[in-house]
Design a protein around this motif. Sequence first.
Motif, PDB file in Angstrom:
ATOM      1  N   THR A   5      23.835  -5.559  39.886  1.00  0.00           N
ATOM      2  CA  THR A   5      23.098  -5.790  38.639  1.00  0.00           C
ATOM      3  C   THR A   5      23.395  -4.701  37.609  1.00  0.00           C
ATOM      4  O   THR A   5      22.560  -4.405  36.756  1.00  0.00           O
ATOM      5  N   TYR A  33      25.722  -7.792  32.351  1.00  0.00           N
ATOM      6  CA  TYR A  33      25.042  -8.191  31.121  1.00  0.00           C
ATOM      7  C   TYR A  33      26.011  -8.579  30.014  1.00  0.00           C
ATOM      8  O   TYR A  33      25.592  -9.119  28.986  1.00  0.00           O
ATOM      9  N   GLU A  34      27.297  -8.262  30.197  1.00  0.00           N
ATOM     10  CA  GLU A  34      28.270  -8.537  29.144  1.00  0.00           C
ATOM     11  C   GLU A  34      28.536 -10.034  29.036  1.00  0.00           C
ATOM     12  O   GLU A  34      28.346 -10.794  29.988  1.00  0.00           O
ATOM     13  N   PHE A  81      28.359 -12.246  32.221  1.00  0.00           N
ATOM     14  CA  PHE A  81      27.038 -12.863  32.367  1.00  0.00           C
ATOM     15  C   PHE A  81      27.161 -14.369  32.554  1.00  0.00           C
ATOM     16  O   PHE A  81      26.455 -14.964  33.373  1.00  0.00           O
ATOM     17  N   VAL A 127      19.281  -9.260  36.238  1.00  0.00           N
ATOM     18  CA  VAL A 127      20.403  -9.634  35.373  1.00  0.00           C
ATOM     19  C   VAL A 127      19.886 -10.216  34.057  1.00  0.00           C
ATOM     20  O   VAL A 127      20.381  -9.878  32.974  1.00  0.00           O
ATOM     21  N   GLY A 179      18.371  -7.449  31.974  1.00  0.00           N
ATOM     22  CA  GLY A 179      19.431  -6.597  31.457  1.00  0.00           C
ATOM     23  C   GLY A 179      20.173  -7.265  30.310  1.00  0.00           C
ATOM     24  O   GLY A 179      20.494  -6.618  29.304  1.00  0.00           O
ATOM     25  N   ARG A 180      20.452  -8.546  30.468  1.00  0.00           N
ATOM     26  CA  ARG A 180      21.128  -9.300  29.395  1.00  0.00           C
ATOM     27  C   ARG A 180      20.254  -9.323  28.140  1.00  0.00           C
ATOM     28  O   ARG A 180      20.750  -9.112  27.034  1.00  0.00           O
ATOM     29  N   ARG A 181      18.962  -9.565  28.305  1.00  0.00           N
ATOM     30  CA  ARG A 181      18.069  -9.592  27.145  1.00  0.00           C
ATOM     31  C   ARG A 181      18.042  -8.237  26.450  1.00  0.00           C
ATOM     32  O   ARG A 181      18.109  -8.162  25.210  1.00  0.00           O
ATOM     33  N   SER A 182      17.952  -7.170  27.227  1.00  0.00           N
ATOM     34  CA  SER A 182      17.946  -5.833  26.637  1.00  0.00           C
ATOM     35  C   SER A 182      19.229  -5.559  25.868  1.00  0.00           C
ATOM     36  O   SER A 182      19.206  -5.007  24.755  1.00  0.00           O
ATOM     37  N   ARG A 183      20.368  -5.974  26.449  1.00  0.00           N
ATOM     38  CA  ARG A 183      21.651  -5.775  25.785  1.00  0.00           C
ATOM     39  C   ARG A 183      21.699  -6.531  24.450  1.00  0.00           C
ATOM     40  O   ARG A 183      22.174  -6.006  23.435  1.00  0.00           O
TER      41      ARG A 183
END
Length: 227
Positions: free
Chosen positions: A100, A105-106, A110, A128, A131-135
């Motif tokens: 994770t 997250y890229e 993703f 995941v 992390g994706r949302r944060s990115r």
Amino acid sequence: MSRRSGILEFAVLGLLRESPMHGYELRKRLNTSLGVFRAFSYGTLYPCLKALLAEGWLIEEPGNTHDDALAAPLAGRRAKIVYRLTAEGKEHFEELLSQTGPDAYEDEHFAARFAFFGQTSRDVRMRVLEGRRSRLEERLEKMRASLARTRERLDDYTLELQRHGMESVEREVRWLNELIESERAGRDLRSSASGESAQQDTTTGSTGGLPRHGDTPGTDTPGDTAT
């Protein structure tokens, strides 16, 4: 190893975990069902398969007559070879599924990870997705700051393009929020989609189900499409 080749290896292992396939089937699944990769050639796929064979994660087996008859016209002699995941390959893929870190997250990575969420544990899916949302929230903040600095220097079309990009990111953040809420509530995405279909049959068309991955807003993510 490049990031893209690493994603390709991950996707190949994931597809072969579902069932053995020959090169033609793999290429078709990668291009259509997964949607993560766009029209890459056998010259890209077969070096990947060779590398996985060398690692001991795959083995080659003779294909059956029916599959050969269908695939040979397009894939030539290579279609006679069926690729099967080894026990070590399954173990390696499960290890990749559990990761994770930031790469998950890229955009392209993703999309590949999301395509195999059905084989992923809930806690890993949550990490995941969050992390994706944060990115994306970080990306959105930078886009807004950049637009505020350069707005006066942009022509109308460039400005509209930047607004479109921001709206795409905002849509994906909303989609991720719904997925995260569903995971926290312990709801299964497949059952949510079934409930959505049933509701559409009995109402005037308004639904409360989750958006499907094919409806994912396209930021830079090529994965608005999955297997």
